[in-house]
Write a protein that holds these residues in place. Structure first.
Motif, short mmCIF file in Angstrom:
data_model
loop_
_atom_site.label_atom_id
_atom_site.label_comp_id
_atom_site.label_asym_id
_atom_site.label_seq_id
_atom_site.Cartn_x
_atom_site.Cartn_y
_atom_site.Cartn_z
N ASN A 80 -6.41 -4.81 5.48
CA ASN A 80 -6.05 -3.38 4.79
C ASN A 80 -5.29 -3.39 3.56
OD1 ASN A 80 -7.54 -2.61 7.24
ND2 ASN A 80 -5.53 -1.84 8.30
N ALA A 81 -4.43 -4.29 3.47
CA ALA A 81 -3.32 -4.22 2.09
C ALA A 81 -4.40 -4.43 0.95
CB ALA A 81 -2.39 -5.42 2.32
N MET A 82 -5.42 -5.38 1.13
CA MET A 82 -6.29 -5.81 -0.21
C MET A 82 -7.22 -4.52 -0.23
SD MET A 82 -7.17 -9.69 -0.02
CE MET A 82 -8.49 -9.64 1.08
N GLU A 83 -7.54 -4.01 0.81
CA GLU A 83 -8.48 -2.67 0.62
C GLU A 83 -7.80 -1.47 0.13
OE1 GLU A 83 -10.04 -2.45 4.45
OE2 GLU A 83 -11.64 -4.02 4.34
N PHE A 103 -0.26 -11.21 -2.66
CA PHE A 103 0.42 -10.89 -1.37
C PHE A 103 1.20 -11.79 -0.69
CE2 PHE A 103 -3.59 -8.77 -2.40
CZ PHE A 103 -3.64 -7.32 -2.20
N PHE A 104 2.26 -11.13 -0.22
CA PHE A 104 3.26 -12.12 0.61
C PHE A 104 3.46 -11.18 1.97
CE2 PHE A 104 4.50 -13.64 -3.09
CZ PHE A 104 5.25 -14.68 -3.20
N SER A 145 12.19 -12.44 -8.96
CA SER A 145 11.01 -11.52 -8.53
C SER A 145 9.80 -12.37 -7.85
CB SER A 145 10.06 -11.11 -9.79
OG SER A 145 9.61 -12.12 -10.54
N LEU A 146 8.75 -11.70 -7.17
CA LEU A 146 7.81 -12.35 -6.47
C LEU A 146 6.88 -13.45 -7.37
CD1 LEU A 146 6.49 -9.69 -3.97
CD2 LEU A 146 7.99 -11.83 -3.50
N LYS A 147 6.80 -12.62 -8.77
CA LYS A 147 6.32 -13.34 -9.71
C LYS A 147 6.97 -14.79 -10.06
CE LYS A 147 4.37 -13.17 -14.44
NZ LYS A 147 3.91 -12.32 -15.71
N TYR A 207 -3.59 -14.83 -2.99
CA TYR A 207 -3.96 -14.28 -4.28
C TYR A 207 -5.35 -13.57 -4.11
CZ TYR A 207 -5.31 -14.60 -9.26
OH TYR A 207 -5.64 -14.28 -10.43
N ARG A 208 -5.56 -12.56 -4.59
CA ARG A 208 -6.91 -11.77 -4.41
C ARG A 208 -8.09 -12.47 -5.15
NH1 ARG A 208 -7.98 -6.60 -3.49
NH2 ARG A 208 -5.95 -5.81 -3.87
N HIS A 209 -8.95 -13.08 -3.95
CA HIS A 209 -10.04 -13.76 -4.43
C HIS A 209 -10.88 -13.69 -3.61
CE1 HIS A 209 -11.89 -17.79 -4.96
NE2 HIS A 209 -11.33 -17.63 -6.38
N GLU A 210 -12.09 -13.84 -3.69
CA GLU A 210 -13.17 -13.66 -2.65
C GLU A 210 -13.12 -14.81 -1.52
OE1 GLU A 210 -17.02 -16.37 -4.58
OE2 GLU A 210 -16.63 -14.16 -5.12
#
Length: 183
Positions: free
Chosen positions: A72-75, A83-84, A100-102, A152-155
């Motif tokens: 849901n977070a990604m959507e 995302f952590f 930072s998270l970065k 990491y947002r990735h397929e």
């Protein structure tokens, strides 16, 4: 590429089936403070009153819905790219408050020689415990902890999370870990 991401492209995700109170509320408030301080997104998921965890119409143990919260977070938050996920009893340690998270992600990338385009999801490894002994018996070589997950947002990360969620419907007969846990 992670280096080009801005603060708002990072998010902490948490889920709990219980109402916010006591320690869980303190943990959520600390993590929200940390995210606000660094310009990150803080995403907290819970059930509406009277709802429980379910896959379609099938009831599930509440812990399964942490996986659904990750999906849901990604959507729900398309601007987040890293995302952590942290269990509801976990907080960013005060020792890392200034990072930072970065910064944390770049440090992980360097120390782990992590290429998020090749392996876009990282699970925390647990220490020796009953769970580790159990999964070693069925042939796994590492004991993973689903209480902290970075992706990491990735397929591929989306595919892994969706397959994990779909695994909630695996029968006890075909799933070796569920078979061992069956009482």
């Amino acid at each position: 590429d992670i280096e080009s991401l801005t603060a708002e492209n990072f998010a902490i995700v948490q889920f709990d089936s219980r109402p916010l109170s006591n320690y869980w509320q303190s943990a959520a408030e600390w993590n929200q403070y940390y995210c606000s301080k660094h310009g990150h997104q803080f995403l907290y998921y819970t059930f509406p009153d009277g709802e429980t965890c379910h896959y379609k119409d099938e009831p599930l143990a509440s812990a399964w819905c942490k996986v659904k919260a990750m999906i849901n977070a990604m959507e729900d938050h398309p601007t987040a790219h890293v995302f952590f996920y942290m269990d509801s009893d976990a907080v960013v340690d005060k020792a890392f408050e200034s990072m930072s998270l970065k910064d944390i992600t770049l440090s992980m990338k360097k120390k782990l020689n992590w290429n998020p385009n090749e392996k876009p999801i990282i699970f925390n490894q647990d220490g020796p415990c009953w769970w580790c002994r159990l999964i070693m018996k069925v042939g796994y070589t590492m004991c993973l902890n689903a209480g902290t997950v970075v992706w990491y947002r990735h397929e591929l990360s989306e595919k892994i999370l969706r397959e994990w969620w779909d695994a909630s419907m695996d029968s006890y007969e075909t799933n070796p870990i569920k078979r061992l846990l069956q009482t």
